[in-house]
Every structure is written in structure tokens, then in C-alpha cells.
Design a protein around this motif. Structure first.
Motif, PDB file in Angstrom:
ATOM      1  N   GLU A 148     -12.045   5.336   2.454  1.00  0.00           N
ATOM      2  CA  GLU A 148     -11.751   3.945   2.639  1.00  0.00           C
ATOM      3  C   GLU A 148     -11.522   3.634   4.371  1.00  0.00           C
ATOM      4  O   GLU A 148     -10.092   3.895   4.698  1.00  0.00           O
ATOM      5  N   VAL A 153      -3.134   6.829   7.387  1.00  0.00           N
ATOM      6  CA  VAL A 153      -3.182   7.762   6.462  1.00  0.00           C
ATOM      7  C   VAL A 153      -2.285   8.806   6.635  1.00  0.00           C
ATOM      8  O   VAL A 153      -1.515   9.430   5.545  1.00  0.00           O
ATOM      9  N   LEU A 164      -7.201   4.494  -5.661  1.00  0.00           N
ATOM     10  CA  LEU A 164      -6.868   5.936  -4.886  1.00  0.00           C
ATOM     11  C   LEU A 164      -7.042   6.993  -5.815  1.00  0.00           C
ATOM     12  O   LEU A 164      -7.653   7.911  -5.486  1.00  0.00           O
ATOM     13  N   TYR A 203      -9.022  11.305   0.469  1.00  0.00           N
ATOM     14  CA  TYR A 203     -10.089  10.333  -0.179  1.00  0.00           C
ATOM     15  C   TYR A 203      -9.880   9.039   0.578  1.00  0.00           C
ATOM     16  O   TYR A 203     -10.869   8.585   1.031  1.00  0.00           O
ATOM     17  N   GLU A 204      -8.598   8.568   1.263  1.00  0.00           N
ATOM     18  CA  GLU A 204      -8.382   7.520   1.725  1.00  0.00           C
ATOM     19  C   GLU A 204      -9.006   7.593   3.275  1.00  0.00           C
ATOM     20  O   GLU A 204      -9.627   6.628   3.713  1.00  0.00           O
ATOM     21  N   VAL A 221      -8.759   1.632   6.593  1.00  0.00           N
ATOM     22  CA  VAL A 221      -7.179   1.936   6.528  1.00  0.00           C
ATOM     23  C   VAL A 221      -7.324   3.200   7.980  1.00  0.00           C
ATOM     24  O   VAL A 221      -8.130   4.254   7.854  1.00  0.00           O
ATOM     25  N   ARG A 227       0.676   3.962  -2.819  1.00  0.00           N
ATOM     26  CA  ARG A 227       0.577   5.536  -2.646  1.00  0.00           C
ATOM     27  C   ARG A 227       1.499   6.344  -3.603  1.00  0.00           C
ATOM     28  O   ARG A 227       1.094   7.413  -3.960  1.00  0.00           O
ATOM     29  N   LEU A 280      -5.338  12.559  -2.145  1.00  0.00           N
ATOM     30  CA  LEU A 280      -4.896  11.081  -2.040  1.00  0.00           C
ATOM     31  C   LEU A 280      -5.387  10.823  -0.697  1.00  0.00           C
ATOM     32  O   LEU A 280      -6.263   9.660  -0.382  1.00  0.00           O
ATOM     33  N   TYR A 321      -4.765  -1.165  -5.868  1.00  0.00           N
ATOM     34  CA  TYR A 321      -4.943  -0.034  -4.771  1.00  0.00           C
ATOM     35  C   TYR A 321      -4.740   1.296  -5.300  1.00  0.00           C
ATOM     36  O   TYR A 321      -5.346   2.226  -5.012  1.00  0.00           O
ATOM     37  N   ARG A 379       0.709  -1.165  -0.078  1.00  0.00           N
ATOM     38  CA  ARG A 379       0.086  -0.030   0.030  1.00  0.00           C
ATOM     39  C   ARG A 379       1.020   1.303  -0.020  1.00  0.00           C
ATOM     40  O   ARG A 379       0.330   2.152  -0.597  1.00  0.00           O
TER      41      ARG A 379
END
Length: 156
Positions: free
Chosen positions: A96, A104, A51, A91-92, A99, A11, A88, A47, A7
Motif C-alpha cells: 500500500e 506505518v 489490510l 503488508y501496508e 501510506v 488498523r 499487517l 480499510y 485508518r
């Protein structure tokens, strides 16, 4: 541990892909459809695609939150790399939920240290994401130890 490393790499590649989309003025969806091969990295992992697509889809909403959370700094004035990292990470954090928020933020700070052009990029990204986390993700910081971990990251 392997999933975390995968991940982290995803990223990093997502930052590069979204940056490429913004500077070439090519929609992220078109870029993802081409499945670009990045130098020294190959094709984007799933992933990273998630993203980039998610950040692109929610850019307007995320930018509104960034504008609200930033003090005396408009989104338009943000360095493009910082903006990409913030898109990004937001958003995560916001979409998401699997996580942890602290992960993050930590990952975004590391990206800002690696890719940010200014000495203050990491601090800027950290502070802004901390405000957004406290405003929009407070329910995901459920216990005292998680709050302390978030505070440590945000104080770096």
C-alpha cells in the motif's frame, strides 16, 4: 485528520480480526465473508478488510521477509499478537504505497504498545519493521527529512 483517525481505528480492528482468524484457524477470507461484528466496534471498515485480506494473501512472502530480518528469532516463536501486527504493517508498507513508511511503523509501534503482551513488544516490532523498511522500502524514503523521521521512530 479524520482519514488518519479512521485508518488508525481500521488498523486496530484489523489486528483483532486477523488475530481471531489465526487463533480459530479460520481462513481470513472466510472471516471476511461473514463480515463479523467486533465487540464495541461493529463491522469492519473497508480499510480494515483490505489490510486483513492483503496480509492473509501475502503471509508466506511477508513471513519470509520477517524471518530474514529477525536476528535469532524465528517467526514461529513470535508472540501471536506481535506477528499479527507485523503481518499487517508489512503488508501496508510493501503493498500500500500511498501510506508513508514512517506512518506505518509509528502506527504498528502504537498497536504493539496497546495489544502486545510483553514489555518489549513495541521495541521488537519497531526494530523489525525498521530493518524491513530499509531493505525493501528504501526507495520510498526519498529525502533526508523522511530518513530522519524514520530514524526517530525506530529509536524509540
Amino acid at each position: 485528520m479524520a482519514k488518519q483517525h479512521e485508518r488508525t481505528l481500521a488498523r486496530q480492528l484489523a489486528v483483532q480480526a486477523l488475530y481471531m482468524s489465526l487463533v480459530t484457524d479460520e481462513p481470513a477470507s472466510a472471516l471476511l465473508a461473514q463480515d463479523p461484528e467486533l465487540p464495541d466496534a461493529g463491522h469492519l471498515p473497508e480499510y480494515a478488510k483490505l489490510l486483513v485480506a492483503g496480509a492473509a494473501e501475502h503471509t508466506q512472502s511477508i513471513d519470509e521477509k520477517l524471518a530474514e530480518a529477525s536476528e535469532n528469532w524465528s517467526v514461529e516463536r513470535m508472540p501471536i499478537v506481535d506477528h499479527v501486527i507485523l503481518l499487517l504493517a508489512c503488508y501496508e508498507m510493501l503493498y500500500e504505497e500511498s501510506v508513508p513508511v514512517s506512518v506505518v511503523i509509528n502506527e504498528a509501534v502504537e498497536l504493539a504498545k496497546s495489544f502486545g503482551g510483553e514489555d518489549d513488544s513495541a521495541r521488537f516490532v519497531n526494530g523489525l519493521l525498521g530493518r524491513i523498511a530499509r531493505t525493501y522500502c528504501a526507495d520510498r524514503i526519498v529525502d533526508k527529512s523522511a530518513g530522519d523521521a524514520l530514524d526517530v521512530i525506530m529509536e524509540d
